[in-house]
Design a protein around this motif. Structure first.
Motif, PDB file in Angstrom:
ATOM      1  N   ASP A   1      -3.874 -24.781  21.492  1.00  0.00           N
ATOM      2  CA  ASP A   1      -4.331 -25.982  21.317  1.00  0.00           C
ATOM      3  C   ASP A   1      -5.642 -25.941  21.258  1.00  0.00           C
ATOM      4  O   ASP A   1      -6.340 -25.230  21.663  1.00  0.00           O
ATOM      5  CB  ASP A   1      -3.797 -26.888  22.241  1.00  0.00           C
ATOM      6  CG  ASP A   1      -3.561 -28.363  21.933  1.00  0.00           C
ATOM      7  OD1 ASP A   1      -4.205 -28.763  20.835  1.00  0.00           O
ATOM      8  OD2 ASP A   1      -3.238 -29.174  22.624  1.00  0.00           O
ATOM      9  N   MET A   2      -6.389 -27.233  20.529  1.00  0.00           N
ATOM     10  CA  MET A   2      -7.758 -27.123  20.795  1.00  0.00           C
ATOM     11  C   MET A   2      -8.484 -28.862  20.966  1.00  0.00           C
ATOM     12  O   MET A   2      -7.589 -29.534  20.311  1.00  0.00           O
ATOM     13  CB  MET A   2      -8.395 -26.713  19.377  1.00  0.00           C
ATOM     14  CG  MET A   2      -9.891 -26.373  19.411  1.00  0.00           C
ATOM     15  SD  MET A   2     -10.511 -26.251  17.583  1.00  0.00           S
ATOM     16  CE  MET A   2      -9.904 -24.717  17.537  1.00  0.00           C
ATOM     17  N   ASN A   3      -9.510 -28.985  21.502  1.00  0.00           N
ATOM     18  CA  ASN A   3      -9.908 -30.094  21.836  1.00  0.00           C
ATOM     19  C   ASN A   3     -11.034 -30.714  20.913  1.00  0.00           C
ATOM     20  O   ASN A   3     -11.098 -29.829  19.874  1.00  0.00           O
ATOM     21  CB  ASN A   3     -10.497 -30.241  23.227  1.00  0.00           C
ATOM     22  CG  ASN A   3      -9.220 -30.407  24.265  1.00  0.00           C
ATOM     23  OD1 ASN A   3      -8.358 -30.526  24.053  1.00  0.00           O
ATOM     24  ND2 ASN A   3      -9.855 -29.653  25.450  1.00  0.00           N
ATOM     25  N   LYS A   4     -11.380 -31.820  20.903  1.00  0.00           N
ATOM     26  CA  LYS A   4     -12.641 -32.531  20.246  1.00  0.00           C
ATOM     27  C   LYS A   4     -12.410 -32.606  18.690  1.00  0.00           C
ATOM     28  O   LYS A   4     -12.134 -33.557  18.176  1.00  0.00           O
ATOM     29  CB  LYS A   4     -13.874 -31.911  20.809  1.00  0.00           C
ATOM     30  CG  LYS A   4     -14.256 -32.508  21.769  1.00  0.00           C
ATOM     31  CD  LYS A   4     -15.617 -32.051  22.113  1.00  0.00           C
ATOM     32  CE  LYS A   4     -16.472 -32.740  23.288  1.00  0.00           C
ATOM     33  NZ  LYS A   4     -17.651 -32.169  23.823  1.00  0.00           N
ATOM     34  N   ILE A   5     -12.706 -31.355  18.325  1.00  0.00           N
ATOM     35  CA  ILE A   5     -12.865 -31.355  16.670  1.00  0.00           C
ATOM     36  C   ILE A   5     -11.477 -31.294  15.879  1.00  0.00           C
ATOM     37  O   ILE A   5     -11.320 -31.889  14.825  1.00  0.00           O
ATOM     38  CB  ILE A   5     -13.463 -30.148  16.237  1.00  0.00           C
ATOM     39  CG1 ILE A   5     -12.747 -28.829  16.417  1.00  0.00           C
ATOM     40  CG2 ILE A   5     -15.074 -30.035  16.666  1.00  0.00           C
ATOM     41  CD1 ILE A   5     -13.469 -27.827  15.822  1.00  0.00           C
ATOM     42  N   THR A   6     -10.433 -31.344  16.824  1.00  0.00           N
ATOM     43  CA  THR A   6      -8.982 -31.535  16.375  1.00  0.00           C
ATOM     44  C   THR A   6      -8.464 -32.961  16.505  1.00  0.00           C
ATOM     45  O   THR A   6      -7.290 -33.568  16.107  1.00  0.00           O
ATOM     46  CB  THR A   6      -7.982 -30.752  16.992  1.00  0.00           C
ATOM     47  OG1 THR A   6      -8.075 -30.916  18.260  1.00  0.00           O
ATOM     48  CG2 THR A   6      -8.297 -29.148  16.777  1.00  0.00           C
ATOM     49  N   LYS A   7      -9.295 -33.665  17.061  1.00  0.00           N
ATOM     50  CA  LYS A   7      -8.982 -35.402  17.444  1.00  0.00           C
ATOM     51  C   LYS A   7      -9.417 -35.980  16.447  1.00  0.00           C
ATOM     52  O   LYS A   7      -9.097 -37.468  16.500  1.00  0.00           O
ATOM     53  CB  LYS A   7      -9.479 -35.680  18.943  1.00  0.00           C
ATOM     54  CG  LYS A   7      -8.861 -34.459  19.936  1.00  0.00           C
ATOM     55  CD  LYS A   7      -7.436 -34.421  20.077  1.00  0.00           C
ATOM     56  CE  LYS A   7      -6.928 -33.472  21.118  1.00  0.00           C
ATOM     57  NZ  LYS A   7      -5.801 -32.869  20.803  1.00  0.00           N
ATOM     58  N   VAL A   8     -10.477 -35.764  15.603  1.00  0.00           N
ATOM     59  CA  VAL A   8     -11.203 -36.507  14.610  1.00  0.00           C
ATOM     60  C   VAL A   8     -10.674 -36.617  13.129  1.00  0.00           C
ATOM     61  O   VAL A   8      -9.834 -35.752  13.105  1.00  0.00           O
ATOM     62  CB  VAL A   8     -12.736 -36.222  14.571  1.00  0.00           C
ATOM     63  CG1 VAL A   8     -13.292 -36.683  15.955  1.00  0.00           C
ATOM     64  CG2 VAL A   8     -12.932 -34.939  14.142  1.00  0.00           C
ATOM     65  N   LEU A   9     -11.034 -37.199  12.368  1.00  0.00           N
ATOM     66  CA  LEU A   9     -10.785 -37.330  10.936  1.00  0.00           C
ATOM     67  C   LEU A   9      -9.180 -37.318  10.730  1.00  0.00           C
ATOM     68  O   LEU A   9      -8.560 -37.666  11.017  1.00  0.00           O
ATOM     69  CB  LEU A   9     -11.467 -35.897  10.184  1.00  0.00           C
ATOM     70  CG  LEU A   9     -13.111 -35.920  10.244  1.00  0.00           C
ATOM     71  CD1 LEU A   9     -13.523 -34.593   9.762  1.00  0.00           C
ATOM     72  CD2 LEU A   9     -13.362 -37.105   9.625  1.00  0.00           C
ATOM     73  N   CYS A  10      -8.608 -35.838  10.070  1.00  0.00           N
ATOM     74  CA  CYS A  10      -7.227 -35.828  10.129  1.00  0.00           C
ATOM     75  C   CYS A  10      -6.523 -35.949  11.431  1.00  0.00           C
ATOM     76  O   CYS A  10      -5.289 -36.416  11.376  1.00  0.00           O
ATOM     77  CB  CYS A  10      -6.823 -34.789   9.174  1.00  0.00           C
ATOM     78  SG  CYS A  10      -7.162 -34.791   7.535  1.00  0.00           S
ATOM     79  N   GLY A  11      -6.914 -35.394  12.358  1.00  0.00           N
ATOM     80  CA  GLY A  11      -6.628 -35.331  13.821  1.00  0.00           C
ATOM     81  C   GLY A  11      -6.098 -36.698  14.255  1.00  0.00           C
ATOM     82  O   GLY A  11      -5.310 -36.877  15.347  1.00  0.00           O
ATOM     83  N   LYS A  12      -6.750 -37.656  13.753  1.00  0.00           N
ATOM     84  CA  LYS A  12      -6.549 -39.142  14.305  1.00  0.00           C
ATOM     85  C   LYS A  12      -5.123 -39.451  13.714  1.00  0.00           C
ATOM     86  O   LYS A  12      -4.102 -40.052  14.503  1.00  0.00           O
ATOM     87  CB  LYS A  12      -7.410 -40.087  13.868  1.00  0.00           C
ATOM     88  CG  LYS A  12      -8.728 -40.300  14.747  1.00  0.00           C
ATOM     89  CD  LYS A  12      -9.528 -41.367  14.321  1.00  0.00           C
ATOM     90  CE  LYS A  12     -10.910 -41.227  14.782  1.00  0.00           C
ATOM     91  NZ  LYS A  12     -11.827 -42.122  14.083  1.00  0.00           N
ATOM     92  N   THR A  13      -4.912 -39.291  12.563  1.00  0.00           N
ATOM     93  CA  THR A  13      -3.641 -39.741  11.966  1.00  0.00           C
ATOM     94  C   THR A  13      -2.574 -38.749  12.278  1.00  0.00           C
ATOM     95  O   THR A  13      -1.380 -38.987  12.301  1.00  0.00           O
ATOM     96  CB  THR A  13      -3.561 -39.795  10.416  1.00  0.00           C
ATOM     97  OG1 THR A  13      -4.893 -40.594   9.985  1.00  0.00           O
ATOM     98  CG2 THR A  13      -2.657 -40.879   9.795  1.00  0.00           C
ATOM     99  N   ARG A  14      -2.983 -37.470  12.357  1.00  0.00           N
ATOM    100  CA  ARG A  14      -1.901 -36.438  12.476  1.00  0.00           C
ATOM    101  C   ARG A  14      -2.190 -35.538  13.725  1.00  0.00           C
ATOM    102  O   ARG A  14      -2.788 -34.623  13.722  1.00  0.00           O
ATOM    103  CB  ARG A  14      -1.989 -35.583  11.237  1.00  0.00           C
ATOM    104  CG  ARG A  14      -2.089 -36.300   9.973  1.00  0.00           C
ATOM    105  CD  ARG A  14      -1.988 -35.112   8.780  1.00  0.00           C
ATOM    106  NE  ARG A  14      -0.560 -34.515   8.678  1.00  0.00           N
ATOM    107  CZ  ARG A  14      -0.502 -33.240   7.979  1.00  0.00           C
ATOM    108  NH1 ARG A  14      -1.539 -32.906   7.052  1.00  0.00           N
ATOM    109  NH2 ARG A  14       0.571 -32.738   7.958  1.00  0.00           N
TER     110      ARG A  14
END
Ligand code: AMP
Length: 279
Positions: free
Chosen positions: A107-120
């Protein structure tokens, strides 16, 4: 070229290549290969002695309401493309071979939570997990990823740095259809009317890019032009349009390079992504 479905069958081949001192390139894909994938394979063949293309629709990167079941698959066509491009192995495991009763995920924080990470929200955990596993199975010298999935490339580079994988990550340019649409396996979902509508992605990005090249400094102004262009298309609905710092994907207010301008747009039920980078 060989098609291999079992990890235990692939490992001895990798070991024998290593004993001979050969370099190995890995191209991770979900199959249904097109010219975009081929550009990655071509580059890998040029830069390595041996090339493995993984062809695996990875269940852990799809949410239950997404298109895992219907994602297009055609191993025969993929094999023909890989063979012609000069790949040595297609690794095509079944989900059970990769996960069985796995309890460990990356798992990874921060940069996985923005852009596509918000919808997915679970998407990048699935991507990081499967790519880590492929890295451990294939132990490549280099791995090739497209800038079409710019956030994914950024996430993989960070994972390699954080987890000390001794692998060079090579980012490759977006390959487009002649009318500008970024090539994607998901383009096959589009009916003729939607296919035309999908041009609003590349067209809106082109407009935004020209504005920045003309000296516009306001991120809001550029995004306004991009969203307005997408909104002109009745079949399109914007998921997001954002301009972020390419280094850490943090949002920008003023245009500052290096930047990533990324969009995700629903054309009917199909979610498409596209972007441009300014270094
Ligand atoms: P996928 O099979 O969609 O998971 O993609 C596998 C790899 O191919 C990823 O690194 C993608 O970024 C890359 N890729 C997919 N489409 C394109 C494209 N149009 N141009 C360049 N690379 C692409």
């Amino acid at each position: 070229m060989r098609i291999i479905k079992k990890i235990d069958e692939l490992r001895p081949i990798i070991k024998s290549w290593k004993r001979e001192g050969l370099t190995i390139g890995l191209v991770p894909t979900m199959g249904y290969l097109h010219e975009g994938h081929k550009s990655l394979i071509d580059r890998a063949v040029k830069e390595n002695d041996r090339v493995v293309v993984s062809d695996f629709v990875n269940p852990t990167q799809f949410a239950p309401n997404e298109d895992f079941e219907t994602y297009p698959r055609d191993l025969d066509a993929d094999a023909a493309l890989c063979e012609a491009a000069g790949a040595d192995v297609i690794f095509n495991p079944e989900p059970d071979e990769m996960y069985r009763d796995a309890l460990t995920f990356v798992d990874m924080n921060k940069i996985t939570k923005v852009l596509c990470g918000k919808t997915r929200p679970i998407h990048f955990s699935g991507v990081c997990t499967v790519v880590s596993k492929l890295f451990n199975i294939v132990t490549p010298d280099r791995a090739y990823f497209g800038r079409k999935d710019a956030q994914q490339l950024c996430v993989i580079k960070k994972m390699v740095e954080d987890l000390n994988f001794d692998i060079e990550i090579v980012g490759c340019p977006i390959v487009r259809e002649s009318d500008g649409l970024a090539k994607s396996s998901r383009n096959t979902y589009l009916n003729p009317e939607e296919r035309k509508a999908a041009l609003c992605l590349s067209r809106s990005l082109e407009k935004g890019k020209r504005l920045i090249e003309g000296g516009e400094e306001s991120v809001a102004a550029v995004l306004d032009v991009i969203k307005t262009e997408i909104n002109k298309e009745p079949l399109a609905e914007t998921d997001y349009a954002e301009i972020v710092d390419l280094k850490d994907l943090s949002p920008l207010v003023k245009i500052k390079k290096p930047l990533l301008c990324a969009i995700a747009v629903y054309i009917g039920k199909t979610r498409l992504i596209d972007n441009f980078i300014m270094e």
